[in-house]
Write an enzyme that holds these catalytic residues in place. Structure first.
Site, PDB file in Angstrom:
ATOM      1  N   LEU A 129       0.830  -1.216   0.000  1.00 12.76           N
ATOM      2  CA  LEU A 129       0.000   0.000   0.000  1.00 12.76           C
ATOM      3  C   LEU A 129       0.860   1.259   0.000  1.00 12.76           C
ATOM      4  CD1 LEU A 129      -2.816  -1.011   2.531  1.00 12.76           C
ATOM      5  CD2 LEU A 129      -2.896  -1.078   0.037  1.00 12.76           C
ATOM      6  N   CYS A 130       1.946   1.227  -0.771  1.00 11.51           N
ATOM      7  CA  CYS A 130       2.829   2.389  -0.842  1.00 11.51           C
ATOM      8  C   CYS A 130       3.202   2.682  -2.295  1.00 11.51           C
ATOM      9  CB  CYS A 130       4.081   2.175   0.005  1.00 11.51           C
ATOM     10  SG  CYS A 130       4.948   0.629  -0.293  1.00 11.51           S
ATOM     11  N   GLY A 131       2.254   2.481  -3.197  1.00 15.38           N
ATOM     12  CA  GLY A 131       2.509   2.809  -4.595  1.00 15.38           C
ATOM     13  C   GLY A 131       3.575   1.918  -5.208  1.00 15.38           C
TER      14      GLY A 131
END
Length: 364
Positions: A129-131
């Site tokens: 969930l951090c690109g």
């Protein structure tokens, strides 16, 4: 409203001949395509459930954004607070190196050997969930591996971080010397564990060069995967990449949470780090070799710890940006779903009124 009419309304919101419509459609096609498929034949109850689901997702992503924004401040402070020590240590090593170069002294960590095998220390994150944070550093590692293969050199990896461990475990054709787990906050103990592995590989001459791959924190919306040579040490004691270019940052950006119009926002302050010149007249009472033997392991530990801190700050900034984009997409999707829901409800009410009127006319 029937499914076909609803589909026609969604597709007719943008005109193919309008340039602004084309840019709007290309910008939103990923976020809207899934919503269009879901709402083409959805009942009112399904649309209400979908709107509630998007609303809950929006709250979660907004909370994750604020948590990441609070943590990235502390992570960046850790990087900058440790920089004076790291820079002073580099200056001391540089001064000692200048004195040692005039003498015939063998120092293993500064000895440059013909390179036959290279060790790559790859630092990734523990969570998603951090690109594209984790994929960017893994692609950088893959590109470096391809370069080493083209040069005819052997290689091995030391993977640091859960995401990197999972990636390389699924690819047994990539030789990995050791898998190491990262913690929530990088500590000197974790850095020492990596430094011990790197030290033993280089001293035993199993590898002739050690390169560190990590993500350098540039700004809140930008991070850059970098590679710099960890061993053998640079003659000038600088942190350099594989081309000999210095990768030290001249400026740092601090971020703090504030309120604006009743909402939490993030503001940035730019701080420029001043480097104090090392005195050329300073002399050492002890033998330079003894000082180097004591400082080189400390230097190795400090550089690895700094890379871990930079990587953590980059991960948190990437997560904050990704959650901000997710929140914006949720808001847009919620508006689209609400509009479709209102139109479909209005069509249903209109249809019922027409039936009542038609029935009244038939009885009259």
């Amino acid at each position: 409203m029937s499914c076909s009419n609803l589909s026609m309304w969604v597709s007719s919101k943008t005109s193919p001949s309008d340039p602004s419509s084309r840019s709007y459609r290309s910008f939103h096609r990923h976020s809207r395509s899934s919503s269009v498929r879901l709402i083409q034949c959805g009942s009112l109850r399904e649309l209400r459930n979908r709107i509630d689901s998007v609303k809950s997702t929006q709250k979660i992503t907004e909370a994750m954004k604020l948590v990441a924004a609070a943590k990235v401040r502390r992570a960046q402070e850790a990087v900058v607070n440790g920089r004076p020590f790291s820079q002073t240590l580099v200056e001391v090593l540089y001064s000692i190196n200048e004195q040692v170069q005039t003498e015939d002294i063998d120092i293993p960590l500064t000895k440059v050997r013909p390179v036959k095998k290279v060790a790559l220390v790859v630092v990734t994150g523990d969570r998603g969930l951090c690109g594209g944070f984790n994929s960017a550093i893994i692609k950088k590692a893959e590109a470096r591996i391809a370069e080493l293969k083209d040069l005819g050199l052997e290689y091995t990896l030391i993977s640091v971080g859960r995401k990197g461990n999972t990636y390389f475990l699924r690819r047994p054709y990539i030789p990995v010397e050791k898998f190491l787990e990262g913690g929530r906050l990088p500590t000197a103990k974790e850095a020492q564990a990596i430094a011990d592995n790197v030290f033993s590989l280089f001293i035993s001459e199993e590898v002739d060069k050690v390169e560190l791959l990590y993500t350098k924190f540039v700004s809140l919306v930008k991070s850059s995967p970098v590679i710099h040579t960890l061993l053998p040490l640079s003659p000038k004691g600088e942190i350099c990449d594989i081309n000999g270019n210095c990768v030290d940052a001249a400026e740092d950006e601090f971020f703090r949470l504030t309120t604006k119009e009743g909402k939490l926002t993030v503001e940035r302050d730019v701080v420029r780090t001043q480097t104090v010149d090392f005195s050329p007249i300073l002399q050492f009472e002890q033998d330079p070799v003894q000082i180097l033997d004591a400082l080189l392991p400390l230097y190795l530990n400090s550089q690895i710890l700094r890379a871990l801190q930079e990587s953590l700050a980059s991960e948190l900034a990437a997560r904050m940006t990704a959650m901000s984009n997710a929140t914006d997409n949720a808001v847009e999707l919620r508006k689209t779903l609400s509009m479709v829901y209102n139109r479909q409800r209005q069509a249903k009410i209109t249809g019922e009124i027409l039936e009542i009127v038609a029935g009244a006319d038939a009885l009259a």
